[in-house]
Design a protein around this motif. Structure first.
Motif, mmCIF file in Angstrom:
data_model
loop_
_atom_site.group_PDB
_atom_site.id
_atom_site.type_symbol
_atom_site.label_atom_id
_atom_site.label_comp_id
_atom_site.label_asym_id
_atom_site.label_seq_id
_atom_site.Cartn_x
_atom_site.Cartn_y
_atom_site.Cartn_z
ATOM 1 N N ASP A 148 1.383 -16.837 -21.321
ATOM 2 C CA ASP A 148 1.529 -15.609 -22.084
ATOM 3 C C ASP A 148 2.519 -14.632 -21.459
ATOM 4 O O ASP A 148 3.463 -14.192 -22.096
ATOM 5 C CB ASP A 148 0.160 -14.933 -22.304
ATOM 6 C CG ASP A 148 -0.626 -14.702 -21.001
ATOM 7 O OD1 ASP A 148 -0.185 -15.160 -19.931
ATOM 8 O OD2 ASP A 148 -1.690 -14.060 -21.069
ATOM 9 N N ILE A 149 2.298 -14.283 -20.182
ATOM 10 C CA ILE A 149 3.106 -13.210 -19.597
ATOM 11 C C ILE A 149 3.280 -13.417 -18.096
ATOM 12 O O ILE A 149 2.350 -13.859 -17.418
ATOM 13 C CB ILE A 149 2.455 -11.813 -19.903
ATOM 14 C CG1 ILE A 149 3.313 -10.659 -19.378
ATOM 15 C CG2 ILE A 149 1.028 -11.699 -19.386
ATOM 16 C CD1 ILE A 149 2.925 -9.298 -19.969
ATOM 17 N N GLU A 164 4.024 -11.309 -14.761
ATOM 18 C CA GLU A 164 4.140 -9.950 -14.226
ATOM 19 C C GLU A 164 4.681 -10.034 -12.795
ATOM 20 O O GLU A 164 5.884 -9.966 -12.595
ATOM 21 C CB GLU A 164 2.799 -9.233 -14.288
ATOM 22 C CG GLU A 164 2.946 -7.781 -13.858
ATOM 23 C CD GLU A 164 1.695 -6.955 -14.009
ATOM 24 O OE1 GLU A 164 0.665 -7.455 -14.461
ATOM 25 O OE2 GLU A 164 1.757 -5.766 -13.640
ATOM 26 N N THR A 165 3.809 -10.264 -11.799
ATOM 27 C CA THR A 165 4.333 -10.429 -10.434
ATOM 28 C C THR A 165 4.973 -11.812 -10.270
ATOM 29 O O THR A 165 5.823 -12.013 -9.406
ATOM 30 C CB THR A 165 3.202 -10.320 -9.379
ATOM 31 O OG1 THR A 165 2.266 -11.362 -9.640
ATOM 32 C CG2 THR A 165 2.507 -8.981 -9.451
ATOM 33 N N GLY A 166 4.522 -12.768 -11.068
ATOM 34 C CA GLY A 166 4.996 -14.148 -10.935
ATOM 35 C C GLY A 166 4.066 -14.981 -10.059
ATOM 36 O O GLY A 166 4.236 -16.178 -9.905
ATOM 37 N N LYS A 201 7.376 -9.077 -17.727
ATOM 38 C CA LYS A 201 7.294 -7.629 -17.555
ATOM 39 C C LYS A 201 8.361 -7.149 -16.574
ATOM 40 O O LYS A 201 8.547 -7.766 -15.527
ATOM 41 C CB LYS A 201 5.907 -7.296 -17.017
ATOM 42 C CG LYS A 201 5.383 -5.980 -17.466
ATOM 43 C CD LYS A 201 3.972 -5.739 -16.945
ATOM 44 C CE LYS A 201 2.903 -6.086 -17.947
ATOM 45 N NZ LYS A 201 1.562 -5.648 -17.502
ATOM 46 N N THR A 219 0.864 -15.926 -10.435
ATOM 47 C CA THR A 219 0.095 -16.967 -11.128
ATOM 48 C C THR A 219 0.948 -18.213 -11.294
ATOM 49 O O THR A 219 0.528 -19.330 -10.998
ATOM 50 C CB THR A 219 -0.346 -16.454 -12.519
ATOM 51 O OG1 THR A 219 -1.084 -15.256 -12.348
ATOM 52 C CG2 THR A 219 -1.189 -17.485 -13.247
ATOM 53 N N TYR A 227 -6.771 -11.503 -13.137
ATOM 54 C CA TYR A 227 -6.853 -10.090 -13.501
ATOM 55 C C TYR A 227 -8.271 -9.564 -13.619
ATOM 56 O O TYR A 227 -9.155 -10.262 -14.101
ATOM 57 C CB TYR A 227 -6.169 -9.871 -14.853
ATOM 58 C CG TYR A 227 -4.843 -9.191 -14.702
ATOM 59 C CD1 TYR A 227 -4.654 -7.897 -15.159
ATOM 60 C CD2 TYR A 227 -3.795 -9.815 -14.058
ATOM 61 C CE1 TYR A 227 -3.453 -7.258 -14.993
ATOM 62 C CE2 TYR A 227 -2.586 -9.194 -13.888
ATOM 63 C CZ TYR A 227 -2.415 -7.903 -14.359
ATOM 64 O OH TYR A 227 -1.234 -7.265 -14.189
ATOM 65 N N ASP A 263 -5.453 -10.299 -23.188
ATOM 66 C CA ASP A 263 -6.726 -9.583 -23.211
ATOM 67 C C ASP A 263 -6.788 -8.445 -22.215
ATOM 68 O O ASP A 263 -5.977 -8.353 -21.285
ATOM 69 C CB ASP A 263 -7.865 -10.541 -22.859
ATOM 70 C CG ASP A 263 -7.851 -10.927 -21.373
ATOM 71 O OD1 ASP A 263 -6.789 -11.370 -20.895
ATOM 72 O OD2 ASP A 263 -8.879 -10.753 -20.702
ATOM 73 N N PHE A 294 0.390 -1.980 -19.831
ATOM 74 C CA PHE A 294 -0.590 -3.044 -20.067
ATOM 75 C C PHE A 294 -0.627 -3.369 -21.552
ATOM 76 O O PHE A 294 -0.873 -2.504 -22.389
ATOM 77 C CB PHE A 294 -1.976 -2.646 -19.549
ATOM 78 C CG PHE A 294 -2.842 -3.850 -19.390
ATOM 79 C CD1 PHE A 294 -2.699 -4.689 -18.291
ATOM 80 C CD2 PHE A 294 -3.762 -4.193 -20.376
ATOM 81 C CE1 PHE A 294 -3.467 -5.840 -18.164
ATOM 82 C CE2 PHE A 294 -4.537 -5.343 -20.250
ATOM 83 C CZ PHE A 294 -4.387 -6.168 -19.149
ATOM 84 N N LEU A 295 -0.355 -4.604 -21.891
ATOM 85 C CA LEU A 295 -0.238 -5.029 -23.287
ATOM 86 C C LEU A 295 -1.410 -5.922 -23.681
ATOM 87 O O LEU A 295 -1.911 -6.698 -22.851
ATOM 88 C CB LEU A 295 1.065 -5.802 -23.489
ATOM 89 C CG LEU A 295 2.338 -5.048 -23.099
ATOM 90 C CD1 LEU A 295 3.559 -5.950 -23.230
ATOM 91 C CD2 LEU A 295 2.508 -3.806 -23.968
HETATM 92 P P1 IMP Z 1 1.145 -12.428 -12.524
HETATM 93 O O1 IMP Z 1 0.438 -13.447 -11.675
HETATM 94 O O2 IMP Z 1 1.162 -11.072 -11.870
HETATM 95 O O3 IMP Z 1 2.520 -12.850 -12.961
HETATM 96 O O4 IMP Z 1 0.250 -12.179 -13.821
HETATM 97 C C1 IMP Z 1 0.168 -13.091 -14.822
HETATM 98 C C2 IMP Z 1 -1.170 -13.069 -15.531
HETATM 99 O O5 IMP Z 1 -1.772 -11.767 -15.509
HETATM 100 C C3 IMP Z 1 -0.971 -13.402 -16.990
HETATM 101 O O6 IMP Z 1 -1.099 -14.781 -17.224
HETATM 102 C C4 IMP Z 1 -2.009 -12.560 -17.681
HETATM 103 O O7 IMP Z 1 -3.231 -13.279 -17.798
HETATM 104 C C5 IMP Z 1 -2.230 -11.369 -16.780
HETATM 105 N N1 IMP Z 1 -1.448 -10.185 -17.236
HETATM 106 C C6 IMP Z 1 -0.386 -9.615 -16.637
HETATM 107 N N2 IMP Z 1 0.049 -8.525 -17.317
HETATM 108 C C7 IMP Z 1 -0.758 -8.418 -18.399
HETATM 109 C C8 IMP Z 1 -0.795 -7.498 -19.515
HETATM 110 O O8 IMP Z 1 -0.019 -6.553 -19.671
HETATM 111 N N3 IMP Z 1 -1.781 -7.740 -20.429
HETATM 112 C C9 IMP Z 1 -2.676 -8.759 -20.332
HETATM 113 N N4 IMP Z 1 -2.663 -9.639 -19.325
HETATM 114 C C10 IMP Z 1 -1.725 -9.468 -18.341
#
Ligand code: IMP
Ligand code: MG
Length: 231
Positions: free
Chosen positions: A132-133, A135-137, A179, A139, A102, A207, A200-201
């Protein structure tokens, strides 16, 4: 399907004045969306579910840094309490990996693994990935394919994850938050604390450009703060 506590899209949250928030963040937040106490109560139950499903075997808990560190520490404390107070207990060891995807409030398309222990140590173990979270999946999917390279035996399990079949042996994934977003790849962890709206949380180690990890409650960031802490 993993059960979770749903925070609705029209959830109004709680006024900041009702809780203790560090003074340096008072003007940066809109609402408290998940108070710290509720996070702890839900985490306690996730610990019980995890021990029910994985409790027959040594567990390696793998913390996805940095955002996962609070959830990881609290989840493991609850698992320790269960281990201390029942006739059956399982050895628990810990490992850490750091990933970054991010910048500001946007996912960059690259997921970088920047540090962590030698992943091959996890070979043949029952691994519980704690983050932690989702979002797209992206990571999580990157991490799962990296881990599968260390041990061909895990590949089957990783595919089982991606196609959403629950698998309680070898590798499991627990995320505090998921999310609801059209950007989701469809990936769902095995254990989910809360499903949250597409905002955005921050807080509880989540963070915005490294700020707000030192906030206990999960809160919605306001637009002013997005500008103030932009890089
Ligand atoms: P993904 O790869 O899109 O699933 O994103 C996952 C990573 O993005 C998490 O491990 C977080 O570090 C960061 N992230 C996604 N959404 C948020 C948010 O709302 N607040 C803070 N970090 C986020
Ligand atoms: Mg982060």
């Amino acid at each position: 399907m993993a059960s979770y506590l749903q925070i609705a899209d029209d959830e109004k949250g709680h006024e900041l004045d009702l809780f203790c928030v560090p003074r340096h963040y008072e003007n940066d937040l809109d609402k408290v969306i998940i108070p710290h106490g509720l996070i702890m109560d839900r985490t306690e139950r996730l610990a019980r579910d995890i021990i029910r499903d994985m409790g027959g075997h040594h567990i390696v808990a793998l913390c996805v840094l940095k955002g996962g560190y609070k959830f990881f520490a609290d989840l493991l404390d609850y698992i320790k309490v269960l281990n201390q107070n029942s006739d059956k207990s399982v050895p628990l060891t810990v490992d850490f990996i750091r990933v970054k995807s991010y910048c500001n409030d946007q996912s960059t398309n690259s997921v970088k693994v920047i540090g962590g222990d030698e992943l091959s140590n996890l070979s043949g173990k029952n691994v519980l990935i704690v983050e932690d979270i989702v979002e797209t999946g992206r990571t999580m999917q990157t991490l799962l394919s990296l881990l599968s390279e260390c041990n061909p035996k895990m590949v089957k399990v990783v595919r089982a994850f991606v196609s959403n079949i629950l698998c309680f042996l070898s590798m499991c994934n627990s995320s505090l938050l998921v999310k609801r977003t059209p950007r989701s790849s469809g990936y769902r962890p095995d254990y989910i604390g809360f499903e949250v709206p597409d905002s955005f949380l921050v807080g509880y180690a989540l963070d915005y450009n490294e700020y707000f990890r030192d906030l206990s409650h999960i809160c919605i960031l306001n637009d002013q703060a997005k500008e103030k802490y932009k890089v």
